[in-house]
Design a protein around this motif. Structure first.
Motif, PDB file in Angstrom:
ATOM      1  N   GLY B  12       0.836  -1.197   0.000  1.00 48.63           N
ATOM      2  CA  GLY B  12       0.000   0.000   0.000  1.00 48.63           C
ATOM      3  C   GLY B  12       0.872   1.249   0.000  1.00 48.63           C
ATOM      4  O   GLY B  12       1.934   1.272   0.613  1.00 48.63           O
ATOM      5  N   ARG B  13       0.426   2.265  -0.720  1.00 48.94           N
ATOM      6  CA  ARG B  13       1.203   3.505  -0.756  1.00 48.94           C
ATOM      7  C   ARG B  13       0.323   4.642  -0.243  1.00 48.94           C
ATOM      8  O   ARG B  13      -0.819   4.801  -0.660  1.00 48.94           O
ATOM      9  N   ILE B  14       0.878   5.420   0.656  1.00 46.50           N
ATOM     10  CA  ILE B  14       0.148   6.522   1.274  1.00 46.50           C
ATOM     11  C   ILE B  14       0.331   7.769   0.430  1.00 46.50           C
ATOM     12  O   ILE B  14       1.449   8.205   0.180  1.00 46.50           O
ATOM     13  N   LEU B  15      -0.797   8.328  -0.023  1.00 44.44           N
ATOM     14  CA  LEU B  15      -0.751   9.590  -0.781  1.00 44.44           C
ATOM     15  C   LEU B  15      -1.534  10.617   0.018  1.00 44.44           C
ATOM     16  O   LEU B  15      -2.738  10.760  -0.151  1.00 44.44           O
ATOM     17  N   GLY B  16      -0.881  11.319   0.910  1.00 43.05           N
ATOM     18  CA  GLY B  16      -1.575  12.263   1.788  1.00 43.05           C
ATOM     19  C   GLY B  16      -2.226  11.540   2.953  1.00 43.05           C
ATOM     20  O   GLY B  16      -2.107  10.320   3.097  1.00 43.05           O
ATOM     21  N   GLY B 182      -1.730   8.855   8.962  1.00 43.70           N
ATOM     22  CA  GLY B 182      -0.914  10.012   9.324  1.00 43.70           C
ATOM     23  C   GLY B 182       0.561   9.667   9.491  1.00 43.70           C
ATOM     24  O   GLY B 182       0.927   8.506   9.692  1.00 43.70           O
ATOM     25  N   ASP B 183       1.410  10.678   9.362  1.00 48.44           N
ATOM     26  CA  ASP B 183       2.858  10.532   9.574  1.00 48.44           C
ATOM     27  C   ASP B 183       3.484   9.468   8.682  1.00 48.44           C
ATOM     28  O   ASP B 183       4.465   8.817   9.072  1.00 48.44           O
TER      29      ASP B 183
END
Lengths: 193, 193
Positions: B12-16, B182-183
């Motif tokens: 999974g990739r966090i975009l914001g 977050g973070d």
């Protein structure tokens, strides 16, 4: 594929000379047991081909394609008809005109999912004029990937799609081939698998 | 579902703070072996419920939903985001606003495929603000069908979707529940199945 032809004869509905509606088991409501057989038929037909990825176009090709992918143990890539806001990376793109919807869609695949090492089996629900399959082949070509074949659930053999794809040098394997929808009856050619 | 959580953590990739991208195994490229497990998990969780139909919304929910439908031996209905020219019959319709695409879609199901006898399991890939699930529940309600539950692959539990659906009196079963993005880190709640 006999089970598929039987189901088309039983539940397919003819809407004019060009349109066959199979919304009760393939395009809108899906009979998962039949469509699993359809996907597995593609998998067994291409078991000896070096397929590394299956590519389909949203929406109706996904169900047969994901069963084929599961059986072959390879990823399925779903080409999209419009870019979402979270698709910001590099895209392979092509234009496809839909005669059914009378609109041109940009179709795309994120370029990171296809490479020149890939051997692709394209699967779609219908082959009519061949525009969708042509667009998918173009996406694969942009990535330098090899298209092993186009696998089609239902081919309308009285339209030009098959010729168009074969003229591009790509093999077409259709499980059901419809010769004609004239006079309110469905007549079939021998299927490819 | 442990295998799913592991895969989200790995790929999974966090975009914001709001957006989790899982396009390498669920939404754009599908890992059919993982998604089969996901579909079968829904099937085993709802094996005792009297599910007669599964309903999903094109596009990303189709793959998990069709495996669940195959395992439960019930039809899958794919709700459409726009009417095609061959859909001329009576439709169940609802409006769904997509925050991702910043557009309102009319979603629809042909009314012949749902009746008041049906017990429906709704399956979708993501639950965020709950608009898609709410629209699908509304389609089922129009048909007089009973919604047994909403099955979700990945729930963003920090958004209001679950509360919205539960306030409509519908049970939500999510295989992965994300507490926060977050973070730059993904933190999970305990999944429902």
């Amino acid at each position: 594929m006999k089970e598929l032809v039987n189901r088309i004869e039983k539940d397919g509905r003819i809407l004019g000379e060009d349109v066959l509606k199979v919304d009760s088991f393939l395009t809108h409501q899906v009979d998962p047991l039949l469509i699993k057989q359809v996907g597995y038929r593609f998998a067994s037909h291409f078991a000896e081909a070096k397929v590394s990825k299956i590519v389909t176009l949203e929406t109706s090709g996904i169900a047969p394609a994901v069963f084929a992918a599961e059986k072959l143990g390879v990823p399925l890539i779903i080409a999209r008809k419009s870019k979402s806001l979270t698709m910001k990376e590099e895209l392979l793109t092509s234009s496809v005109y839909s005669f059914t919807k009378q609109e041109t869609n940009q179709i795309s695949i994120s370029s990171k999912f296809l490479s020149k090492e890939d051997h692709v089996l394209i699967i779609d629900d219908f082959l009519a004029n061949g525009q969708a399959a042509k667009g998918l082949i173009e996406l694969c070509s942009q990535a330098g990937a090899t298209v092993e074949a186009v696998g089609i659930v239902i081919e309308k053999s009285f339209q030009e799609g098959r010729q168009l794809i074969e003229d591009m040098g790509t093999n077409v394997v259709s499980l059901a081939r419809i010769a004609s929808l004239g006079d309110g009856a469905i007549s079939f050619l021998e299927g490819d698998a």
